[in-house]
Design a protein around this motif. Sequence first.
Motif, PDB file in Angstrom:
ATOM      1  N   ASN A 113       0.644  -1.301  -0.089  1.00  0.00           N
ATOM      2  CA  ASN A 113      -0.007   0.008   0.117  1.00  0.00           C
ATOM      3  C   ASN A 113       0.997   1.174   0.017  1.00  0.00           C
ATOM      4  O   ASN A 113       0.532   2.228  -0.839  1.00  0.00           O
ATOM      5  CB  ASN A 113      -1.072  -0.074   1.234  1.00  0.00           C
ATOM      6  CG  ASN A 113      -2.090  -0.945   0.956  1.00  0.00           C
ATOM      7  OD1 ASN A 113      -2.556  -1.190  -0.100  1.00  0.00           O
ATOM      8  ND2 ASN A 113      -2.652  -1.648   1.949  1.00  0.00           N
ATOM      9  N   HIS A 137      -5.002  -0.117   6.355  1.00  0.00           N
ATOM     10  CA  HIS A 137      -4.121  -0.348   4.938  1.00  0.00           C
ATOM     11  C   HIS A 137      -2.800  -0.382   5.611  1.00  0.00           C
ATOM     12  O   HIS A 137      -2.000  -0.737   4.787  1.00  0.00           O
ATOM     13  CB  HIS A 137      -4.544   0.691   4.273  1.00  0.00           C
ATOM     14  CG  HIS A 137      -5.616   1.094   3.853  1.00  0.00           C
ATOM     15  ND1 HIS A 137      -6.305   0.319   2.636  1.00  0.00           N
ATOM     16  CD2 HIS A 137      -6.426   2.211   3.776  1.00  0.00           C
ATOM     17  CE1 HIS A 137      -7.278   0.762   2.402  1.00  0.00           C
ATOM     18  NE2 HIS A 137      -7.573   1.810   2.981  1.00  0.00           N
ATOM     19  N   ILE A 205      -8.341   5.086  -2.148  1.00  0.00           N
ATOM     20  CA  ILE A 205      -7.954   3.518  -1.674  1.00  0.00           C
ATOM     21  C   ILE A 205      -8.933   2.845  -1.152  1.00  0.00           C
ATOM     22  O   ILE A 205      -9.611   3.500  -0.155  1.00  0.00           O
ATOM     23  CB  ILE A 205      -6.487   3.716  -1.202  1.00  0.00           C
ATOM     24  CG1 ILE A 205      -6.035   2.084  -0.852  1.00  0.00           C
ATOM     25  CG2 ILE A 205      -6.783   4.372   0.023  1.00  0.00           C
ATOM     26  CD1 ILE A 205      -4.690   2.126  -0.257  1.00  0.00           C
ATOM     27  N   ILE A 238      -7.331   2.607  -6.375  1.00  0.00           N
ATOM     28  CA  ILE A 238      -6.590   1.630  -5.613  1.00  0.00           C
ATOM     29  C   ILE A 238      -7.223   0.539  -5.088  1.00  0.00           C
ATOM     30  O   ILE A 238      -8.167   1.139  -4.078  1.00  0.00           O
ATOM     31  CB  ILE A 238      -5.441   2.186  -4.662  1.00  0.00           C
ATOM     32  CG1 ILE A 238      -4.441   3.561  -5.645  1.00  0.00           C
ATOM     33  CG2 ILE A 238      -4.565   1.156  -4.360  1.00  0.00           C
ATOM     34  CD1 ILE A 238      -3.889   4.117  -4.685  1.00  0.00           C
ATOM     35  N   ASP A 240      -7.414  -2.259  -2.511  1.00  0.00           N
ATOM     36  CA  ASP A 240      -6.546  -2.915  -1.357  1.00  0.00           C
ATOM     37  C   ASP A 240      -7.200  -4.475  -1.263  1.00  0.00           C
ATOM     38  O   ASP A 240      -8.290  -4.693  -0.579  1.00  0.00           O
ATOM     39  CB  ASP A 240      -6.643  -2.180  -0.078  1.00  0.00           C
ATOM     40  CG  ASP A 240      -5.773  -2.892   0.955  1.00  0.00           C
ATOM     41  OD1 ASP A 240      -5.622  -3.978   0.892  1.00  0.00           O
ATOM     42  OD2 ASP A 240      -5.651  -2.341   2.017  1.00  0.00           O
TER      43      ASP A 240
END
Length: 428
Positions: A113, A137, A205, A238, A240
């Motif tokens: 990350n 994260h 994210i 993004i 995760d």
Amino acid sequence: MTDDLWGRHRSVLPDWLALYYDRPLEITHGEGRHVWDAAGNRYLDFFGGILTTMTAHALPEVTKAVAEQAGRIVHSSTLYLNRPMVELAERVAQLSGIPDARVFFTTSGTEANDTALLLATTYRRSNTVLAMRNSYHGRSFSAVGITGNRGWSPTSLSPLQTLYVHGGVRTRGPYAALDDRAFIDACVEDLRDLLGHTRPPAALIAEPVQGVGGFTSPPDGLYAAFREVLHERGALWIADEVQTGWGRTGEHFWGWQAHGRSGPPDIVTFAKGIGNGMSVGGVIARSEIMNCLDANSISTFGGTQITMAAGLANLTYLLEHDLQGNARRVGGLLIERLRAAAAQVPAVREVRGRGLMIGIELTRPGTDEAAPEAAAAVLEAAREGGLLIGKGGGHSTSALRIAPPLSLTVAEAEEGAEILEGALRSIA
């Protein structure tokens, strides 16, 4: 003795290094879906080292690959050509769905990350990042700076300007009473309003299913709708996938695919399960994004030969044995069994999840008030019954987390559900 080890642990390791259980457990070995402690007690493992033992403990195909690679060479760094790294990168790129994908290997999800944030902020020339409330994260300085879960964010200092978005938790917050379509519409409008008050962000994210947050998720399609708004402003998405990747959710190989009508994310991060216990993480991105850095970089331990050999063997086993399909089938049976059991326990607010990623949220009966003491009691009772589970949650650690290896059998699912039912009834 474990008690002696616990004392030594406290003497030399940080106070904030959390341990489960009133009497912490030393796990000495494992096989399949079971582990043993130092006293010889056997446990059914429904947490897999925090979703990391993805296929099975001591999987012969993986242990053989590691032993054979260790007999040749363990490590050389990324300064030299590395056949296992290239081979695993080829397979991961092909599976990612990202066109013209490039793969960079790290040693953990946190580092993955971090790398994704470096790429996004460099590519977009912006240090503004959107993240989800209740998110997690990683534990590095930048990853803590985008973590929307107070229990895992020890500092407000950050190199990033982070703005937190609604939507990661379906059944709490200002939009909880809306139906799924209206919930998505409200979250999208909130995102549009937020973006009207800030400079253009680098990226959003998001975990498709929030892991440490208690296995919560939005309605399918939310992140696709977000991506359309982000695309209008050039911002990246993004995903995760540190906990959701490799078929754990059953319905999809990647968690983002539940939100995929607008195509794959710009960047995907992964870790945990791909190494089946070895330290493997990584980032997948379109070549123009991955190649945007204008300075040299290496990784001393990312992509080392022994971890890549483990990852290749593990991924091959996962695909050849259709463990995604097993997660869908056995996970579906397990969640229904747990919902039936939980219906008799007033402290259970919700049983949720996908595949073999299931959360049970506990509250004080008759309220929405979190009950971390109840979650701790169930964790202890499950251990006494021979079952290891996890816990998490955004408002406090009041959600039980259930994530066995993806090779879990129907008989083992039933055994674990029976133990967990007894543990839940012990707090009723």
